[in-house]
Design an enzyme around this catalytic site. Structure first.
Site: not given
Length: 823
Positions: A225, A283, A292
């Site tokens: 992210n 996460h 990811y």
């Protein structure tokens, strides 16, 4: 226990993002320690150099289109046709009427976050086709004008600074702004200044920096992210010609704002990021190398490439963490270009992003990194990629990637100086993400474990609805001659209650993760992991504490060269339901001849619907896969209804929509049908201390399986509540997982641990780990004399004598292996 669903963590690295954004080049190193001294100077240099913005924006456009290429080349022609076909289809469907309220009928209303997020992605594809030579939309004025009008509509009705975030944060802060900035890069020469200012202002509202979650300012961004947001901020800064914003993006990679705490160029010891043992977690508790982790690799590398040789070039000296991750983190979980499903989280439920898609994306990212990495790294990576691409003829790489990635691949494939690396072999324990990989020349086996540290599964936003048992010891067998096993409709059609390697309660389960937001389930067990000996042999264990059931079990796996021995003990439950251990559930695909199943030398029926109870079976063989042996072992119970081998051939139907109803990743409703051969051990209803043992012989012939079953070169020496152990006398290996203090084959342990010992003429190698992470020290007494120490880890001490004693400081070692060589 129902799945806990906290605030949304987003729709992950969906095809939305990867379809339009090219992966990147690494050409310099970057970091946190330097930033305080150099940030102002570099920002000022950027402001003084007006040409830098145009140079980098041109570079950003090339990352999207691939630049110049030979359209007559068959591979490029095919990639161009794929782009053109998709873009032309969306162009025909685009609503260009005056009174429209959405751009496409299936994405209405445009005010919905999922709808405007996906609309921007489609517009980026149209813009890419417009900017790429050779498509039906190339440089057409009406296309450019329609795109500009479409962007205005989305801003007025859906995505603008006056709206508060609603629904899934990811569309607002990553999905929509990334596609919007990419589209602006491609259309910048045609875009009015007022429009460009409006779009960059919108993105500044929802993605002001890479460091924080905008809708939760106290939440620091991590991992993929953060990398995604850094790219978005950099593009916004370049488009706005704002040096400070570009510097903010660069510094976000190293997390200058928080002193490097969430830097992408550091190893973490908890939470999200790369771990020193090769694990990657996102996460907080999910093994996510394949999605990811891959996106972090691509986005971080892309930004480093974009800013190279500019006033904002990344110079953090710790970018070596990113380089090292290629071989430490990614290479062990890529098999012939496929990304192993055990590290793809809820992405296994995505019809449009299967193992070959995510594998191809990772290969693309690695090749892009190689373009600017130090030569010692780049040579090895190109050889790796060449081997992966050449071996995957089931889903060829050129058909999975766009023009930029294809150009990089063809340069490597056509270069005779680049060798194609053979398949990686060895045993790999990723203790920090509860994964184990055993690789041989023709196959690989992956164990997906879980614990109170690492989630058994992640689900949410309508994804991975049937992932209940994917982290309960599922074993993935990858065969070099059967690369479609998990990518060809497997997850949409497999019986989710019978995943290979799992021991399950047969109770009915409700869908998980069907609501908004994502969540994880972490079981209560501590033990999950194991030890590796000489990089070649391994042992792993997992205590099973079933979700929503009284089922408990002690499971262990021993990987010794070409053999995997699976043991189970203490299998107990009191709910009145049948408990099963699944040996195999092989996808036999939709068509073709039935593969022969042989049991103890006798061929079994090959028609769908056949089932059998095979009480006395000692071995079985499945054509095209390998052998299965069911050996005797100490303490084996063979009472009525206990440990019965059962077999089933069935044709199973399913739809991808059954396991994924996500807003932008939902599967199709098209019915699929696949044939399966399932072998399982039936422990009966409410078993009490039941056990099992089976041996996998991947790639073995029927005759070799029969010979192995007769000779038993690997002997089970314990399988109970104290220890589970095997011994391979020919290779001199004894492997034990101790659940408590005990003695097995003369080897004694003072407490829980995994121990492997290999004796040879020149001495012995010993490996010890504490996969439960409960001990401080463990004492292992060897069943032979020790005269001295050849080599030992700092955490290991040895007392020589008639029975050597090895003491290991396991406390704080995070389940890693401690090794010593003695003579």
């Amino acid at each position: 226990m129902p799945l806990p669903l906290p605030g949304s963590t987003g729709p992950s690295r969906r095809a939305l993002l990867t379809a339009g954004a090219a992966s990147a080049v690494v050409s310099a190193a970057g970091g946190a320690a330097w930033a305080a001294d150099h940030e102002n100077a570099q920002g000022a240099r950027g402001a003084e150099n007006a040409d830098a913005y145009d140079t980098l924006l041109t570079r950003a456009a090339t990352q999207l289109t691939g630049g110049a290429f030979d359209a007559a080349d068959p591979d490029f022609a095919a990639a161009l046709k794929t782009l053109d076909t998709q873009a032309a289809s969306w162009w025909r469907q685009l609503d260009r009427s005056a009174g429209r309220t959405a751009l496409w009928p299936d994405l209405s209303p445009a005010s919905d976050p999922g709808n405007f997020g996906q609309s921007y992605t489609r517009l980026r594809t149209l813009a890419t086709a417009w900017a790429t030579p050779g498509t039906s939309l190339t440089d057409r004025t009406e296309v450019a004008d329609a795109l500009l009008e479409a962007l205005r509509l989305l801003r007025s009705t859906g995505y603008h600074p006056g709206r508060p975030e609603s629904g899934n944060w990811w569309f607002w802060e990553i999905g929509a702004p990334r596609a919007l900035m990419d589209t602006c890069v491609l259309l910048r020469a045609r875009m009015p200044a007022a429009d460009l200012a409006a779009y960059t202002a919108t993105v500044a509202k929802f993605c002001p920096d890479p460091d924080r979650r905008t809708n939760a300012a106290s939440l620091s961004e991590t991992g993929a992210n953060r990398a995604d947001k850094a790219v978005i901020v950099a593009l916004r800064g370049l488009l706005a010609r704002d040096a400070a914003t570009v510097a903010l993006a660069r510094d976000g990679l190293s997390d200058v704002r928080d002193g490097g705490r969430n830097s992408l160029f550091r190893y973490v010891t908890s939470g999200d990021g790369f771990y020193e043992d090769g694990s990657f977690v996102q996460h907080g508790s999910v093994a996510y190398t394949g999605t990811y982790g891959s996106v972090l690799l691509g986005s971080t590398g892309q930004l480093i490439a974009l800013l190279a040789d500019s006033p904002w070039a990344v110079t953090d000296p710790k970018t070596s963490v990113l380089y090292d991750a290629v071989e430490r983190t990614f290479s062990p979980v890529v098999f012939d270009g496929l990304m192993m499903d055990a590290v793809r989280g809820r992405a296994i439920s995505r019809e449009r992003a299967r193992d070959h898609n995510d594998g191809a994306a990772t290969v693309s990212h690695i090749l892009h990194l190689a373009s600017g990495a130090p030569d010692a790294y780049a040579r090895r990576w190109r050889a790796l990629a060449k081997g992966w691409i050449r071996r995957n003829t089931a889903t060829p790489y050129p058909g999975l990637v766009g023009i930029p990635a294809l150009a990089r691949a063809k340069a490597v494939l056509d270069d005779p100086s680049v060798p194609a690396t053979e398949r990686l072999t060895g045993h790999f324990v990723f203790a920090d993400m509860d994964r184990v990989v055993h690789r041989r020349p023709g196959w690989a086996l992956t164990l997906s474990l879980s614990s109170k540290r690492i989630a058994a599964y992640e689900a949410g936003n309508g994804e991975n609805l049937h992932g209940w048992y994917t982290g309960d010891g599922m074993t993935y067998l990858y065969d070099g001659d059967d690369l479609g096993q998990f990518g060809d409709g497997f997850w949409a059609t497999v019986d989710p209650y019978r995943l290979p390697g799992t021991t399950v309660d047969t109770r009915a389960r409700a869908d998980i993760g069907s609501g908004a937001g994502t969540g994880t389930y972490r079981p209560k067990n501590a033990v999950a992991g194991g030890a590796v000996l000489d990089g070649r042999h391994g042992a792993a264990a997992m205590e099973l504490i079933a979700d929503g059931s009284s089922l408990r079990a002690q499971k262990a796996w021993f990987c010794l060269d070409d053999v995997v021995v699976a043991l189970g003990a203490g299998i107990s439950a009191h709910d009145g339901r049948t408990i099963e251990t699944v040996v195999e559930n092989r996808n036999l695909y939709a068509g073709g001849p039935a593969r022969t199943l042989t049991v103890d030398g006798r061929g079994q029926p090959g028609h769908d619907g056949w089932s059998a109870r095979l009480d006395e079976a000692r071995w079985a063989h499945l054509q095209g896969t390998g052998g299965y042996v069911f050996p005797d072992y100490p303490g084996r119970a063979d009472g009525p209804g206990t440990n019965v081998l059962r077999a089933l051939r069935e044709q199973r139907g399913g739809r991808w929509r059954d396991i994924n109803t996500g807003a932008d990743t939902a599967g199709s409703t098209t019915p699929l049908s696949r044939r399966y051969l399932t072998l399982w051990l039936d422990h009966g209803a409410s078993p009490d201390a039941a056990s099992y043992a089976y041996v996998l012989l991947p790639g073995a012939s029927a005759s070799a399986t029969a010979a192995w079953a007769r000779a038993r070169p690997v002997r089970i020496v314990a399988n109970d509540a104290v220890a589970q152990a095997v011994e391979a006398r020919r290779s001199g290996v004894l492997a034990v997982h101790f659940w408590r203090a005990g003695v097995v084959a003369g080897l004694a342990a003072s407490g829980p641990c995994t121990v492997l010992v290999r004796r040879g003429r020149g001495g012995a190698s010993v490996a010890v780990a504490d996969p439960g992470r409960t001990g401080v020290t463990v004492r292992v007494e060897l069943p032979f004399a020790v005269r001295g120490v050849r080599r030992a880890d700092d955490s290991v001490s040895v007392v020589v004598g008639r029975r050597g004693v090895v003491t290991v400081r396991v406390g704080g070692s995070r389940g890693r292996t401690h090794a010593v060589e003695v003579v």
